[in-house]
Design a protein around this motif. Structure first.
Motif, short mmCIF file in Angstrom:
data_model
loop_
_atom_site.label_atom_id
_atom_site.label_comp_id
_atom_site.label_asym_id
_atom_site.label_seq_id
_atom_site.Cartn_x
_atom_site.Cartn_y
_atom_site.Cartn_z
N PRO A 18 6.48 -1.32 1.36
CA PRO A 18 7.22 -0.46 0.44
C PRO A 18 6.30 0.29 -0.52
CG PRO A 18 7.84 -2.78 0.17
CD PRO A 18 6.70 -2.74 1.11
N TYR A 19 6.73 1.45 -0.92
CA TYR A 19 5.95 2.25 -1.87
C TYR A 19 6.88 3.23 -2.55
CZ TYR A 19 6.33 5.93 1.62
OH TYR A 19 6.84 6.87 2.47
N PHE A 20 6.48 3.75 -3.66
CA PHE A 20 7.26 4.80 -4.31
C PHE A 20 6.43 5.99 -4.74
CE2 PHE A 20 10.24 1.28 -5.06
CZ PHE A 20 11.36 1.86 -4.50
N CYS A 21 5.39 5.73 -5.52
CA CYS A 21 4.76 6.86 -6.20
C CYS A 21 3.81 7.62 -5.28
CB CYS A 21 4.04 6.40 -7.46
SG CYS A 21 2.66 5.32 -7.14
N TRP A 22 3.33 6.97 -4.25
CA TRP A 22 2.45 7.68 -3.32
C TRP A 22 3.29 8.64 -2.48
CZ3 TRP A 22 2.83 7.45 2.05
CH2 TRP A 22 1.81 8.12 2.75
N HIS A 23 2.75 9.79 -2.24
CA HIS A 23 3.40 10.74 -1.34
C HIS A 23 2.29 11.39 -0.55
CE1 HIS A 23 5.30 14.50 0.01
NE2 HIS A 23 6.45 13.86 -0.08
N VAL B 20 -1.33 7.69 -7.31
CA VAL B 20 -1.68 7.49 -8.72
C VAL B 20 -1.51 6.04 -9.14
CG1 VAL B 20 -1.25 9.82 -9.54
CG2 VAL B 20 0.64 8.22 -9.34
N GLY B 21 -0.91 5.23 -8.26
CA GLY B 21 -0.78 3.81 -8.60
C GLY B 21 0.17 3.57 -9.75
N ALA B 22 1.23 4.31 -9.84
CA ALA B 22 2.12 4.21 -10.99
C ALA B 22 3.22 3.17 -10.80
CB ALA B 22 2.77 5.57 -11.27
N CYS B 23 3.64 2.95 -9.57
CA CYS B 23 4.84 2.14 -9.40
C CYS B 23 4.54 0.68 -9.13
CB CYS B 23 5.70 2.72 -8.28
SG CYS B 23 4.98 2.50 -6.65
N ARG B 24 3.38 0.35 -8.68
CA ARG B 24 2.94 -1.04 -8.37
C ARG B 24 3.75 -1.66 -7.24
NH1 ARG B 24 -1.33 0.30 -10.24
NH2 ARG B 24 -2.24 -1.74 -10.52
N GLN B 25 4.37 -0.85 -6.44
CA GLN B 25 5.24 -1.39 -5.41
C GLN B 25 4.47 -1.73 -4.13
OE1 GLN B 25 8.76 -2.08 -5.67
NE2 GLN B 25 7.93 -3.22 -3.96
N CYS B 26 3.30 -1.12 -3.95
CA CYS B 26 2.63 -1.26 -2.67
C CYS B 26 1.61 -2.40 -2.68
CB CYS B 26 1.96 0.05 -2.31
SG CYS B 26 0.72 0.53 -3.50
N ALA B 27 1.87 -3.41 -3.54
CA ALA B 27 0.90 -4.49 -3.67
C ALA B 27 0.69 -5.23 -2.35
CB ALA B 27 1.37 -5.46 -4.74
N VAL C 49 -4.06 -6.22 -4.60
CA VAL C 49 -4.50 -4.85 -4.90
C VAL C 49 -3.33 -3.91 -4.61
CG1 VAL C 49 -6.91 -5.26 -4.32
CG2 VAL C 49 -5.35 -4.45 -2.55
N MET C 50 -3.42 -2.73 -5.21
CA MET C 50 -2.43 -1.70 -4.88
C MET C 50 -2.95 -0.99 -3.63
SD MET C 50 -0.08 -2.06 -6.90
CE MET C 50 -0.38 -3.68 -7.58
N ALA C 51 -2.21 -1.09 -2.57
CA ALA C 51 -2.69 -0.52 -1.31
C ALA C 51 -2.98 0.97 -1.45
CB ALA C 51 -1.65 -0.74 -0.20
N CYS C 52 -2.17 1.67 -2.23
CA CYS C 52 -2.33 3.11 -2.30
C CYS C 52 -3.57 3.50 -3.10
CB CYS C 52 -1.09 3.77 -2.89
SG CYS C 52 -0.90 3.50 -4.65
N MET C 53 -4.13 2.56 -3.86
CA MET C 53 -5.28 2.90 -4.68
C MET C 53 -6.57 2.33 -4.11
SD MET C 53 -4.10 4.74 -7.04
CE MET C 53 -5.26 4.83 -8.39
N LEU D 134 -5.35 2.17 1.89
CA LEU D 134 -4.79 1.07 2.69
C LEU D 134 -3.30 1.25 2.94
CD1 LEU D 134 -6.66 -2.02 1.22
CD2 LEU D 134 -6.90 -1.02 3.50
N LEU D 135 -2.60 1.88 2.00
CA LEU D 135 -1.17 2.10 2.20
C LEU D 135 -0.94 2.98 3.43
CD1 LEU D 135 1.82 2.07 1.43
CD2 LEU D 135 1.36 3.88 -0.22
N GLN D 136 -1.69 4.07 3.45
CA GLN D 136 -1.58 4.96 4.60
C GLN D 136 -1.93 4.21 5.88
OE1 GLN D 136 -3.82 8.26 2.84
NE2 GLN D 136 -2.84 9.53 4.40
S1 FES Z 1 2.75 3.52 -4.09
FE1 FES Z 1 3.07 3.35 -6.20
S2 FES Z 1 1.43 2.02 -6.76
FE2 FES Z 1 1.09 2.33 -4.64
#
Ligand code: FES
Ligand code: SF4
Ligand code: SF4
Ligand code: SF4
Ligand code: SF4
Lengths: 911, 318, 170
Positions: free
Chosen positions: A31-36, A42-49, A64-68, A19-21
Motif C-alpha cells: 500500500p502507498y498514498f503519497c508516492w505517484h 516525498v515520504g509523507a504518508c508513511r504507508q509504504c513501510a 524503512v519507507m519503501a518509496c524513500m 523500493l516501492l516501485q
Molecule cells: S508512499 Fe507515502 S511514504 Fe511512501
C-alpha cells in the motif's frame, strides 16, 4: 539490472528506482498514498513501510519507507514482516480516525485507492471512539467537487497542482490534523489541469462534478479506449458509458503522449454528446420545415438529389479518417474538399511537409519533457495544445535533474530535487505576441507581432547555421536576442523548437523548422514540434483535398447541385456572407453531423452521425500518430458512424452511379481501413493503429465491463422483461458486456479500463505497465506515420531553408492587426457545447496593449460588421495589435487580419 | 382369439397405466405423510386427481427432441421401457387361475427376460440423448442393472428349487404351508435389494442421480416421453412388489379375505415399503453400490443356493 | 443394517407426527419479520427516502436484477429510478445484507403472483413504503459526514464542528 529479494523471492529490478516501485513492479501488493509515478516520492504518508535487512544474517531488520529508499544491489526486504504489517495497519488506522462514514455517498467509492489500501492492510474495525474533525468544503467551479472531510493529507493534490501543473490557487492550509487542501477562498480552480485532481487524489476529496450528476459506479460502466477529440495532441482517454449514455472521460495512459494527465478541455468537453444540440434522427426539409424522417426516406431523398448533377463533399479536420476517406471515395478526389480555408489548409499541409522534411527528431510529448532547451515561437501552446504545454513545463526541470544527478540525488526524490531546482535556471524561451501560461517558468519571454517573431526566428536559424538565409535590417536588440537564444539552444543536448498555426502564419512555422533544422547540424537530436488545431488536422493534411475557396467558386459558377458536408460547421471557416452565397447557389445541401450547426437549418437533409464515443475510427494527431478510438455507446438505430452513412448514401444511388471505389462493399471498419491503405500509402500504417476487429485473446473477445457489472437482467426490463442480447459491433474486438478476456498484458490500444485484483482505482495501471511509468505491457497504442530518419542537414546534403523572410510589422494609425486570442475554454468547437466548459469559459473580450486601453468598451469592425466588446489590457501586447477571441466574436477563423477599431485614441509608435 | 382376450389385452395395460399414474399421487401423499407434510391434497378427493392433472399437464408440454439426439433411438427408448414393464405383468398370478396370460410354465424366466430387456430402455435413452449427463446415467444404469440381475436370478434360484417349478402358480401353491420368506430369508433380502436396483428406485437411483447428473439418462427427455419413463418406473415398482408377494409372501394366500384382496394388500404393502425407503434412506456412492452387489449380495445369494440345495438334498435323502 | 432398519422405522413413525406445513391459503402461516419475501425500500425516521443510490445492492445481487441511477437533491443522494425485476429475484437477501443504510429490506410478503411477467418489474414507486421497516431508529445521514438540509456540517454523530482555518491556535 539488479536483483532484490522480496520476502525470500528474488526479483530482478532496475537500479534507478525506489523500493516501492520495485515491489509494485514485482507484482507485490504494497500500500502507498503519497508516492505517484509522475510526482515522485516525498515520504509523507508513511504507508509504504517495509522491513529492510542489512544482510542474510540480519534477522531483525529495520522499518524503512519503501518509496524513500533507493533500490540497492541485493537488497533484502520484507513486505509481509509482522512488524511492517502492524506499522502499516497502524498508519491506516490513524488515517481513518477522522474519515467520515461516507463511502455509500462518495463518488470515489468503487474506485477508491483509500478503500483498496484499507482492505489491503486489513483494517476493518474502528477502535477510535472519540469525535472526528470536520472541514467545510469549497465551491471549486464547474469541474471539481470538494469534500475535505475525506482527506488523508497525502499532499498529492498540491504537489500535482502547484509543482507539476504550475497552478497557484490550491494550497495546504492550517496545521497538524487540521490541515486543509483548497483555495484561499471559494472560486473556480484556474489551472487547466484541475480535473486531474480527480485521479491524483487517492480519496474522494476531489471528484468529477459533471460525472457526479450522472454518477455510476465504476463496476457498472462500459469502458472503451478512446482518443480525445478536442485538440490535435491526441491524448488517450477512456470513455465510460452506461445505459447507452456517455458518463465520463478518464485518462488513459499512453507512455508517449498524455501519460497520467489530461487537460480539462479533454476531460470535461464530452458534454456535446448528450447536449440538446445533438442530432438524433434524420431530418428532411419539407416546405421549409425540417421534419424527422425514417432512414429509408432520407436515403431515397439523397438518391433523387444525386441524379440532378455534381456531388461535392466537404469533410472536416474533426472527422475521423475513415469518414473523410469514405466521402473521398463517394465523390472522388476532384470533388472532395477538406473543409478548411486555403490559409488553414496551407498551414496544415506546410506543417506536414516541414515535419516530414525535418532532419532531426520529432519528439513525442514524453520526449519533450526531457528537452533541456525549448524555444516556443508564436504559439500559445497552453491554449492550443494544453497537454503539450504541460510537457514543456516539465522540461524546465531538466536542469534540476542534471544537478540532482551530479549530487547523487535520485530523480524520484521529489522534494530534494525541487529544492535543488530552485537554483537551476530555466531554459525555456517564449516568443509570442501575448502572454502565455508558461511565462512564469520561462527563462525569457519576448512579445512581438507574428511577423517579427518569424524574423527573429530566421535570425536565430542564421545564428546557428550560417547556411540559413540571413535577416537583414534587424535591430541590434533583436540581433543580440537572437544570438542569445541561438547560444542557449546550441548548448543543449536535446533542444526543441515548437510552433504552430495559431496565428495562421506559414512563415512562422518555416522559421521554426529552419531553427530546428539548423540545430541538427550540430545536435542530431534537435526536435521540432508543430501544433495543429484539430484532432485529425494531420490526417486530413495527408489525405489532401480542395480548399473551401475552390468549392465556393464552383458553387458560384452553379456547378454543384449537391453538397455533402460531413462533421463541419462551415461558419467556423467561411464568413457568413460566403455561407449565405453557398446556400443560395447549391440546391441540395446534405449535412451529416452529430451536433446542430448553423448550416443545418438550410440543409435539405440532415443525417445523425455517431460521435467518437459511439463509433470506431482513427485519428492522426499533430505528430503524425494514427490512433484508434472505440465505441463505448451503442447508439439507437439511425445514428451510425460517418463512413456507414456515406456508404448508405452510396448504396442508395442508382447502380450506374455507384462509385467504383468499392465503398459500397466494405463490411466493417477493417475493410474501410484496408481500402484507405491502398489508396493512400502514406496512411497505410494507420491500419495497425490497433488490432483488428477479429483480435481475440484465448479465442475470446475483450470484455468492456468489469466482471461485477450489475443489473444485467433488469436494466432494460422496463422496455421488455425478456433478456436482450448485449449489443455488438463488427468493428471492434470488444464484447459490450462483462463476458470476454481481460488481462494486464492486453494490447495497449485495447485497454478499456484499469482494474486488477485488489486494485480497483486508477492506480491499477501500475500492473499494466512493463515498468512503472514505462511502456504498456501489451505494447504501444497507436502508430507513428512520420519518420524523419532519412533526412539530413549536412554539408553534402544541406537542408533547404525557406527564404521568404517577412518584413517587420509596422503599426498603422487607423487600423489594427487583429490577432487570435485562442482560449482553452471557448475557442474549440465541440467542447463549447459541453455545459461545464461553457460555464468555465468567459465572455469574449478585446485584448489591447496595456498602453492603449482607453474606455471600457470598443468597437471592432470586422467583415461581418461591428463588434462592441469590453476591453482588457494585455501586458506586453505589441502596439498596433489587438487580441480577439478565436471563433467567439466572428465565428470564422480569419487571422491575422487588419481591421478598424473605433475608440482607439492613439495608434502609437512601436517602442 | 376370443373377444374377452382382446378386451383383456386392451384393458390391462390401461388399468396398469392408471394404476401407475395413481401411484405417483400415492407416493407423494405417503412421502408427505412421512415427512410431516400434507402432500398433494387439492385436486379431487384427497388430491386423488392430482395425477390426472399432472397427466394433462405433461400431455400439453412441448415434446422436444434435442437436435443433437439420435432421433429414432431417442423415441424408441421410452417405448421399450414402458413395454417391458407392462409385458411382465402378463404372468403375475393375482389369484389362483387369474392372471392375464394365464399360467406360463416358465413365468419367472419370462419376467427375468423382460427385466433384462428393460436395461435397453435406459441405456439407449442415455446413448441417444448425446449428452454427457444422459450418457453417464445410461452407463451407470447398464452396469447396475446387469450386475444386479445376476444376484436377482441367483436369489430366485432358491425359490425355484423349493417350488421345483418356474411357474409362478406353482410357486404360490408351494407356499401353502410356509411362506418362502421364512426359509428363503436370505434370498428374500437379496431379491429385494436387487429389485430396488433393477427399478432404479431410491436409494439406488444412481442412474438418475439428480444432484450430480441432472436427471441421468432422461435428462434430455420432456413431455410424454419423459412421462413414459416415469410410468415405466412406477409400473416397475408394482411389478417388483407383486413379484415379492408372489415369490416370498405367499401370493394370494391368506385367511378370511378373498385371495385377490390378499394379493392386493400384500403388493400394496410392498409398494408402501418402497416409498418408505425413498422417504428415509440416502443414496450410496456408486462404488458402494457395486461393492454391495459383488462383495455382499453375490456371496450371500450363492450361499443361499448352496444352503437351499443342501437342505433339499438332505431332506430328500432322509 | 440395524441403522437402516431403525431409520425406516423412525421415518414411518413420522406418519403420526403433527404436520409441519399448513393448509395455505385457508390457514396463513406465521412468517417471522426477517422472512425473505417481497422487497421494499424504506424511509428514514424523518420520512425521507433511505436509499442513497450507492449501488451496493445491485452489485451484490447474484442474478443482477436490481438497477438504479443516482441523483442528488440538496446534497442527499437518492435513486432517480430504482428497478427490481422480481421475475429474476431469488429472494436471497444479499441486497439487504449489502445495504449500508437499511433502505432495502425483504418483507414477509410473498404473495406476488402475476399473470404477465412485465408486471413483476417493480419501479421505485412500487417499492417505496412510508415507514422505516425493521430498523425504526437508523438514519444514515446521522452518521455520514456530508451535510443535508437540517443537519449542518460537523453535526453528525461523533463529529466536531468544522475547523476554523483562520484560527492560529495549534
Ligand atoms: S508512499 Fe507515502 S511514504 Fe511512501
Ligand atoms: S474517499 Fe474512499 S474511503 Fe473515503 S468515503 Fe470516499 S470511497 Fe469511502
Ligand atoms: S485532498 Fe486528496 S490528494 Fe490532497 S492531500 Fe487530501 S487525500 Fe491527498
Ligand atoms: S433478494 Fe437476492 S436476488 Fe433478489 S434482489 Fe436481492 S440480491 Fe437480488
Ligand atoms: S444498497 Fe441500499 S442505499 Fe445502496 S442503492 Fe441499494 S437500497 Fe440504496
Amino acid at each position: 539490472m539488479t536483483t532484490i529479494r522480496i520476502d525470500g523471492r528474488d526479483c530482478p529490478t532496475r537500479s534507478d528506482i525506489n523500493l516501492l516501485q520495485a515491489c509494485l513492479e514485482a507484482g507485490a501488493n504494497l500500500p502507498y498514498f503519497c508516492w505517484h509515478p509522475e510526482l515522485g516520492s516525498v515520504g509523507a504518508c508513511r504507508q509504504c513501510a517495509i522491513k529492510q535487512f542489512s544482510g542474510p544474517e540480519d534477522r531483525k531488520g529495520r522499518i524503512v519507507m519503501a518509496c524513500m529508499t533507493p533500490v540497492s544491489e541485493n537488497a533484502i526486504i520484507s513486505i509481509d514482516d509482522p512488524e511492517a504489517r502492524d506499522f502499516r495497519a497502524g498508519v491506516i488506522e490513524w488515517m481513518m480516525v477522522n474519515h467520515p462514514h461516507d463511502c455509500p455517498v462518495c463518488e470515489e467509492g468503487s474506485e477508491c485507492h483509500l478503500q483498496d489500501m484499507t482492505v489491503m492492510t486489513g483494517h476493518n474495525t474502528r477502535r477510535y471512539r472519540f469525535t472526528k474533525r470536520t472541514h467545510r468544503n469549497q465551491d471549486l467551479g464547474p469541474f471539481v467537487k470538494h469534500e475535505m472531510n475525506r482527506c488523508i493529507a497525502c499532499y498529492r493534490c498540491v504537489r500535482f497542482y502547484r509543482d507539476y501543473a504550475g497552478g497557484d490557487d490550491l494550497a495546504a492550509f492550517a496545521s497538524h490534523d487540521n490541515v486543509y487542501f483548497g483555495r484561499a477562498e471559494d472560486g473556480t480552480l484556474r489551472n487547466a489541469f484541475s480535473g486531474n485532481l480527480v485521479e491524483i487524489c487517492p480519496t474522494g476529496v476531489f471528484t468529477d462534478k459533471p460525472f457526479s450528476a450522472v454518477y455510476t459506479r465504476k463496476w457498472d460502466m462500459r469502458g472503451a479506449p478512446s482518443v480525445c477529440v478536442h485538440c490535435a495532441v491526441g491524448c488517450n482517454t477512456i470513455v465510460n458509458a452506461r445505459e447507452e449514455t456517455l458518463r465520463r472521460v478518464l485518462n488513459r495512459y499512453n507512455t508517449d503522449i498524455n501519460r497520467y494527465v489530461l487537460c480539462d478541455r479533454g476531460r470535461f468537453g464530452h458534454g456535446f454528446i448528450n447536449a440538446p444540440t445533438r442530432i438524433r434522427t434524420p431530418l428532411r426539409a419539407i416546405d421549409g420545415q425540417q421534419v424527422p424522417v425514417p432512414m429509408a426516406d432520407a436515403l431515397t431523398a439523397f438518391a433523387r438529389m444525386a441524379t440532378q448533377g455534381r456531388i461535392v463533399g466537404i469533410v472536416s479536420p474533426r472527422a475521423a479518417l475513415e469518414t473523410c476517406f469514405s466521402l473521398h471515395a463517394l465523390v472522388g478526389p476532384e470533388h472532395f474538399s477538406t473543409g478548411q480555408t486555403r490559409q488553414e489548409q496551407e498551414c496544415t499541409e506546410l506543417a506536414h511537409t516541414l515535419l516530414t522534411r525535418h532532419p532531426g527528431a520529432l519528439p513525442t510529448l514524453h520526449e519533450m519533457e526531457s528537452a533541456d532547451a525549448v524555444l516556443v515561437l508564436g504559439e500559445d501552446v497552453c491554449a492550443t495544445a494544453p497537454r503539450l504545454g504541460l510537457s514543456l513545463r516539465q522540461s524546465v526541470r531538466q536542469a534540476s535533474f542534471h544537478t540532482a544527478d551530479n549530487a547523487k540525488v535520485p530523480r524520484w526524490m521529489d522534494a530534494a530535487v525541487r529544492t535543488l531546482g530552485g537554483e537551476c535556471p530555466s531554459n525555456l524561451h517564449i516568443l509570442t505576441p501575448a502572454p502565455t501560461d508558461l511565462d512564469n517558468v520561462a527563462a525569457e519571454t519576448f512579445r512581438a507581432a507574428p511577423d517579427d517573431i518569424a524574423r527573429l526566428g530566421f535570425a536565430i536559424a542564421y545564428a546557428i547555421d550560417p547556411f540559413a538565409p540571413p535577416v537583414t535590417d534587424l535591430t541590434p536588440d533583436d540581433a543580440a536576442h537572437a544570438a542569445r537564444i541561438a547560444q542557449a539552444l546550441m548548448a543543449a543536448r536535446k533542444p526543441l523548437v515548437v510552433s504552430g498555426m495559431q496565428y495562421g502564419s506559414p512563415t512562422l512555422m518555416q522559421a521554426t523548422a529552419s531553427i530546428a533544422a539548423a540545430l541538427v547540424r550540430t545536435i542530431p537530436a534537435a526536435g521540432l514540434s508543430l501544433v495543429l488545431p484539430e484532432c485529425n488536422s494531420m490526417g486530413l493534411a495527408m489525405l489532401g483535398g480542395l480548399p473551401l475557396e475552390t468549392v465556393m467558386e464552383q458553387a458560384r459558377a452553379g456547378e454543384i447541385s449537391t453538397l455533402v458536408v460531413v462533421e463541419n460547421d462551415l461558419t467556423r471557416h467561411l464568413d457568413l456572407a460566403d455561407v449565405a452565397d453557398l446556400v443560395a447557389a447549391v440546391p441540395n445541401i446534405v449535412v451529416i453531423d452529430h451536433t446542430m450547426t448553423p448550416l443545418c437549418q438550410h440543409a435539405s437533409l440532415v443525417l445523425p452521425i455517431a460521435t467518437f464515443s459511439e463509433s470506431n475510427g482513427t485519428l492522426v494527431n499533430q505528430e503524425g500518430r494514427a490512433q484508434r478510438f472505440f465505441q463505448a455507446v451503442f447508439p439507437p438505430a439511425p445514428i451510425q458512424a460517418g463512413w456507414r452513412w456515406i456508404q448508405a448514401l452510396a448504396r442508395s444511388l442508382d447502380p450506374s452511379m455507384h462509385p467504383i471505389t468499392g465503398l459500397i462493399d466494405w463490411r466493417d471498419l477493417d475493410e474501410a481501413l484496408a481500402a484507405l491503405a491502398m489508396a493512400f500509402p502514406d496512411l497505410a500504417p494507420a491500419v495497425m493503429a490497433a488490432p483488428e476487429a477479429d483480435y481475440r485473446i484465448n479465442g475470446e473477445k475483450l470484455r468492456s465491463q468489469t466482471y461485477r457489472a450489475s443489473g444485467r437482467t433488469v436494466i432494460r426490463s422496463f422496455v421488455s422483461v425478456r433478456d436482450q442480447p448485449p449489443p455488438a459491433s463488427p468493428d471492434t474486438p470488444f464484447s459490450s458486456s462483462m463476458e470476454g478476456a481481460y488481462e494486464p498484458d492486453m494490447p495497449g490500444a485495447l485497454v478499456p479500463y484499469y482494474q486488477t485484483p485488489a486494485w480497483n482505482s486508477v492506480q491499477a495501471l501500475n500492473r499494466f505497465q512493463s515498468e512503472i511509468g514505462g511502456p504498456m505491457r501489451g505494447g504501444p497504442s497507436g502508430i507513428r506515420l512520420l519518420s524523419p530518419a532519412e533526412n539530413q542537414n549536412t554539408e553534402a546534403q544541406p537542408y533547404a531553408y525557406a527564404t521568404d523572410i517577412p518584413a517587420p510589422y509596422i503599426p498603422q494609425a487607423d487600423t489594427v492587426l487583429v490577432l487570435p486570442d485562442t482560449r482553452l475554454f471557448g475557442s474549440e468547437e465541440l467542447s463549447m457545447f459541453s455545459p461545464p466548459i461553457t460555464a468555465r469559459s468567459s465572455a469574449p473580450t478585446l485584448g489591447l496593449p496595456a498602453s492603449a486601453t482607453g474606455s471600457g468598451r470598443m468597437v471592432l469592425h470586422l467583415e461581418d460588421g461591428p463588434h462592441d466588446l469590453p476591453v482588457e489590457p494585455v501586458p506586453g501586447l505589441p502596439e498596433g495589435t489587438v487580441l480577439c477571441p478565436t471563433h467567439m466574436v466572428a465565428r470564422a477563423f480569419r487571422f491575422p487580419r487588419i481591421a478598424r477599431l473605433e475608440g482607439l485614441t492613439d495608434g502609437g509608435e512601436r517602442p | 382369439m376370443t373377444s374377452s382376450a382382446l378386451l383383456t389385452i386392451i384393458l390391462t395395460p390401461l388399468l396398469l397405466l392408471a394404476l401407475a399414474t395413481l401411484l405417483t399421487w400415492v407416493e407423494r401423499r405417503l412421502l408427505g405423510l412421512w415427512q410431516d407434510r400434507h402432500g398433494p391434497n387439492r385436486v379431487g378427493p384427497g388430491g386423488m386427481f392430482q395425477a390426472v392433472a399432472d397427466g394433462i399437464k405433461i400431455l400439453f408440454k412441448q415434446d422436444w427432441i434435442p437436435p443433437f439426439a439420435d432421433r429414432d433411438v431417442f423415441i424408441l427408448a421410452p417405448a421399450i421401457g414402458m413395454m417391458t414393464a407392462l409385458l411382465s405383468f402378463a404372468v403375475i398370478p393375482i389369484t389362483m387361475g387369474t392372471g392375464i396370460a394365464g399360467d406360463l410354465n416358465v413365468g419367472l424366466l419370462f419376467i427375468l427376460a423382460m427385466m433384462g430387456l428393460g436395461v435397453y430402455a435406459v441405456v439407449l435413452a442415455g446413448w441417444s440423448s448425446n449428452s454427457k449427463f444422459a450418457l453417464l446415467g445410461g452407463m451407470r444404469a447398464a452396469a447396475q442393472m446387469i450386475s444386479y440381475e445376476v444376484f436377482m436370478g441367483l436369489a430366485l434360484l432358491g425359490v425355484v428349487m423349493m417350488a421345483g417349478s418356474f411357474s409362478l402358480h406353482d410357486i404360490v401353491t408351494a407356499q401353502a404351508g410356509l411362506w418362502f420368506i421364512i426359509p428363503q430369508c436370505l434370498g428374500f433380502g437379496v431379491f429385494l435389494l436387487a429389485g430396488i436396483a433393477e427399478t432404479h428406485r431410491l436409494p439406488f437411483d444412481l442412474p438418475e442421480g439428480e444432484n450430480e447428473l441432472g436427471a441421468g439418462f432422461h435428462t434430455e427427455y420432456s413431455g410424454m416421453k419423459f412421462g413414459m419413463f416415469f410410468i415405466a418406473e412406477y409400473a416397475g415398482i408394482v411389478l417388483v412388489s407383486s413379484l415379492v408377494t408372489t415369490l416370498y409372501l405367499g401370493g394370494w394366500r391368506g385367511p378370511l379375505l378373498p385371495p385377490a384382496v390378499w394379493f392386493l394388500l400384500k403388493t400394496g404393502g410392498m409398494v408402501a415399503f418402497f416409498i418408505l425407503l425413498r422417504a428415509s434412506l440416502p443414496r450410496p456412492r456408486y462404488d458402494q453400490l457395486m461393492a454391495l452387489g459383488w462383495k455382499v449380495l453375490l456371496p450371500l445369494s450363492l450361499l443361499n443356493v448352496m444352503a437351499t440345495g443342501t437342505i433339499l438334498m438332505l431332506r430328500a435323502s432322509l | 443394517m440395524f441403522n437402516t432398519l431403525r431409520t425406516l422405522l423412525l421415518t414411518a413413525l413420522h406418519a403420526f407426527h403433527r404436520r409441519a406445513t399448513v393448509q395455505y391459503p385457508e390457514q396463513q402461516p406465521y412468517l417471522p419479520p426477517r422472512y425473505r419475501g417481497r422487497i421494499v425500500l424504506s424511509r428514514d425516521p424523518d420520512g425521507e427516502e433511505r436509499c442513497v443510490a450507492c449501488n451496493l445492492c445491485a452489485v451484490a445481487c447474484p442474478v443482477d436484477c436490481i438497477s438504479l441511477q443516482k441523483t442528488e437533491t440538496d446534497g442527499r443522494w437518492r435513486p432517480e429510478y430504482f428497478r427490481i425485476n422480481f421475475s429474476r429475484c431469488i429472494f436471497c437477501g444479499f441486497c439487504e445484507e449489502a445495504c449500508p443504510t437499511y433502505a432495502i429490506q425483504l418483507t414477509p410478503d410473498f404473495e406476488m403472483g402475476e399473470y404477465a411477467r412485465p408486471n413483476l418489474v417493480y419501479e421505485k414507486e412500487d417499492l417505496l413504503i412510508s415507514g422505516t421497516g425493521k430498523y425504526p431508529d437508523y438514519s444514515f445521514y446521522n452518521v455520514a459526514g456530508i451535510p443535508i438540509p437540517g443537519k449542518e456540517r460537523g453535526a453528525s454523530e461523533r463529529e466536531r464542528p468544522p475547523i476554523d482555518l483562520h484560527s492560529l491556535l495549534p
